[in-house]
Design a protein around this motif. Structure first.
Motif, PDB file in Angstrom:
ATOM      1  N   LYS A   1       0.645   1.292  -4.072  1.00  0.00           N
ATOM      2  CA  LYS A   1      -0.475   2.218  -4.228  1.00  0.00           C
ATOM      3  C   LYS A   1      -0.039   3.667  -4.022  1.00  0.00           C
ATOM      4  O   LYS A   1      -0.558   4.581  -4.655  1.00  0.00           O
ATOM      5  CB  LYS A   1      -1.584   1.851  -3.244  1.00  0.00           C
ATOM      6  CG  LYS A   1      -2.269   0.527  -3.551  1.00  0.00           C
ATOM      7  CD  LYS A   1      -3.373   0.222  -2.558  1.00  0.00           C
ATOM      8  CE  LYS A   1      -4.028  -1.114  -2.875  1.00  0.00           C
ATOM      9  NZ  LYS A   1      -5.079  -1.466  -1.862  1.00  0.00           N
ATOM     10  N   GLN A   2       0.894   3.877  -3.095  1.00  0.00           N
ATOM     11  CA  GLN A   2       1.490   5.189  -2.873  1.00  0.00           C
ATOM     12  C   GLN A   2       3.001   5.022  -2.791  1.00  0.00           C
ATOM     13  O   GLN A   2       3.490   4.058  -2.216  1.00  0.00           O
ATOM     14  CB  GLN A   2       1.034   5.826  -1.550  1.00  0.00           C
ATOM     15  CG  GLN A   2      -0.402   6.200  -1.441  1.00  0.00           C
ATOM     16  CD  GLN A   2      -0.651   6.972  -0.146  1.00  0.00           C
ATOM     17  OE1 GLN A   2      -0.142   8.076   0.055  1.00  0.00           O
ATOM     18  NE2 GLN A   2      -1.429   6.378   0.742  1.00  0.00           N
TER      19      GLN A   2
ATOM     20  N   GLU B   1       0.909   8.359  -8.325  1.00  0.00           N
ATOM     21  CA  GLU B   1       0.794   8.469  -6.866  1.00  0.00           C
ATOM     22  C   GLU B   1       2.186   8.529  -6.250  1.00  0.00           C
ATOM     23  O   GLU B   1       2.722   7.548  -5.754  1.00  0.00           O
ATOM     24  CB  GLU B   1      -0.001   7.281  -6.305  1.00  0.00           C
ATOM     25  CG  GLU B   1      -1.456   7.248  -6.727  1.00  0.00           C
ATOM     26  CD  GLU B   1      -2.231   8.434  -6.177  1.00  0.00           C
ATOM     27  OE1 GLU B   1      -1.948   8.850  -5.044  1.00  0.00           O
ATOM     28  OE2 GLU B   1      -3.111   8.939  -6.892  1.00  0.00           O
TER      29      GLU B   1
ATOM     30  N   ASP C   1       0.825  -1.211   0.000  1.00  0.00           N
ATOM     31  CA  ASP C   1       0.000   0.000   0.000  1.00  0.00           C
ATOM     32  C   ASP C   1       0.856   1.257   0.000  1.00  0.00           C
ATOM     33  O   ASP C   1       0.479   2.275  -0.583  1.00  0.00           O
ATOM     34  CB  ASP C   1      -0.915   0.011   1.222  1.00  0.00           C
ATOM     35  CG  ASP C   1      -1.923  -1.125   1.194  1.00  0.00           C
ATOM     36  OD1 ASP C   1      -2.554  -1.325   0.139  1.00  0.00           O
ATOM     37  OD2 ASP C   1      -2.063  -1.814   2.219  1.00  0.00           O
TER      38      ASP C   1
ATOM     39  N   TYR D   1       4.709  -1.525  -8.055  1.00  0.00           N
ATOM     40  CA  TYR D   1       3.247  -1.349  -8.111  1.00  0.00           C
ATOM     41  C   TYR D   1       2.666  -0.989  -6.747  1.00  0.00           C
ATOM     42  O   TYR D   1       1.611  -1.502  -6.355  1.00  0.00           O
ATOM     43  CB  TYR D   1       2.550  -2.615  -8.639  1.00  0.00           C
ATOM     44  CG  TYR D   1       2.921  -3.012 -10.041  1.00  0.00           C
ATOM     45  CD1 TYR D   1       2.479  -2.269 -11.140  1.00  0.00           C
ATOM     46  CD2 TYR D   1       3.701  -4.133 -10.267  1.00  0.00           C
ATOM     47  CE1 TYR D   1       2.816  -2.641 -12.426  1.00  0.00           C
ATOM     48  CE2 TYR D   1       4.050  -4.513 -11.554  1.00  0.00           C
ATOM     49  CZ  TYR D   1       3.605  -3.761 -12.629  1.00  0.00           C
ATOM     50  OH  TYR D   1       3.951  -4.136 -13.904  1.00  0.00           O
TER      51      TYR D   1
END
Length: 248
Positions: free
Chosen positions: A208-209, A236, A171, A206
């Motif tokens: 998310k942030q 992101e 994440d 990859y």
């Protein structure tokens, strides 16, 4: 899950940044013990602290000497310091020798072996992994039931690096970015990362942030890394500031 950025610079503090220290108050986990560790007391929520050290260069361990003040302001029942066995031995022998810091710390020293996962309180599972850096460094993937993150500092980013599949899909990715893309030669010489290399590596992970950390203390502009070099690879992405709170 919240992460507090207490120190986001590498090498030495600047007028606006302390050196590497990040805190997850819900879990009591501290990532590195740079000069930013003095900011810890008011944020502590648990009866314990687990300090995960990436390596023993001074900008990542000097804050261990601040623990006396931290624990005086906010006592806890247990403090564990985790790191490579040889690095912990060096810290105890040199940083806490009587001539430099004569007061022993009331902490537990715990060995980390890259590739050997271990569990912490509040359902945190930690996977340490080796990073190429002068003297060696360790990165961490931490998984909770509802969140995950990876901390990658003091290494030269490479999308084909062994740590990429370990960190994949988290994440939140904290990745060092000490140099701009135009300074890539310096990054390689010193075992650090430049912006485009980090962006390419983060794209392979990859996350998310992605937040860029361990920033060059000599860079005083609002954009210390040349963020435009990362935008073609990631949307992101951000540059961590001291005292910033990151939700993930």
């Amino acid at each position: 899950m919240k992460l507090h950025c207490l120190g986001t610079a590498g090498y030495h503090p600047s007028e606006t940044r302390q050196t590497s220290c990040y805190f997850l108050p819900e879990s009591g986990i501290v990532l590195d013990a740079g000069s930013g560790l003095f900011r810890l007391p008011s944020l502590i929520q648990t009866d314990h602290l687990d300090i995960l050290l990436s390596h023993s260069h001074l900008d990542h361990i000097c804050g261990l000497t601040f623990l006396l003040s931290v624990l005086y302001q906010h006592p806890v029942q247990r403090v564990r310091v985790w790191g490579d066995e040889a690095k912990l031995a060096a810290i105890k022998k040199h940083l806490f020798c009587e001539s430099i810091f004569p007061v022993p710390l009331d902490v537990q020293w715990n060995r980390i072996v890259p590739g050997e996962a271990f569990s912490l309180d509040n359902d945190a599972n930690v996977v340490p992994f080796a990073l190429p850096h002068p003297g060696g460094s360790i990165g961490f993937r931490i998984d909770w039931p509802s969140a995950s993150m990876a901390y990658v500092t003091d290494t030269t980013a490479d999308p084909k690096a062994d740590y990429v599949p370990i960190a994949r899909g988290v994440d939140l990715l904290l990745h060092e970015c000490n140099f701009r893309t135009s300074q890539d030669e310096w990054a390689i010489k010193t075992g650090h990362s430049s912006t485009r290399r980090v962006a390419e590596t983060a794209a392979a992970i990859y996350a998310k942030q992605t937040w860029l950390v361990h920033l060059n203390p000599l860079e005083t502009s609002d954009d210390p890394v040349g963020i435009a070099d990362a935008k073609p690879y990631l949307s992101e992405i951000g540059v961590a500031q001291d005292l910033q709170v990151i939700d993930f």
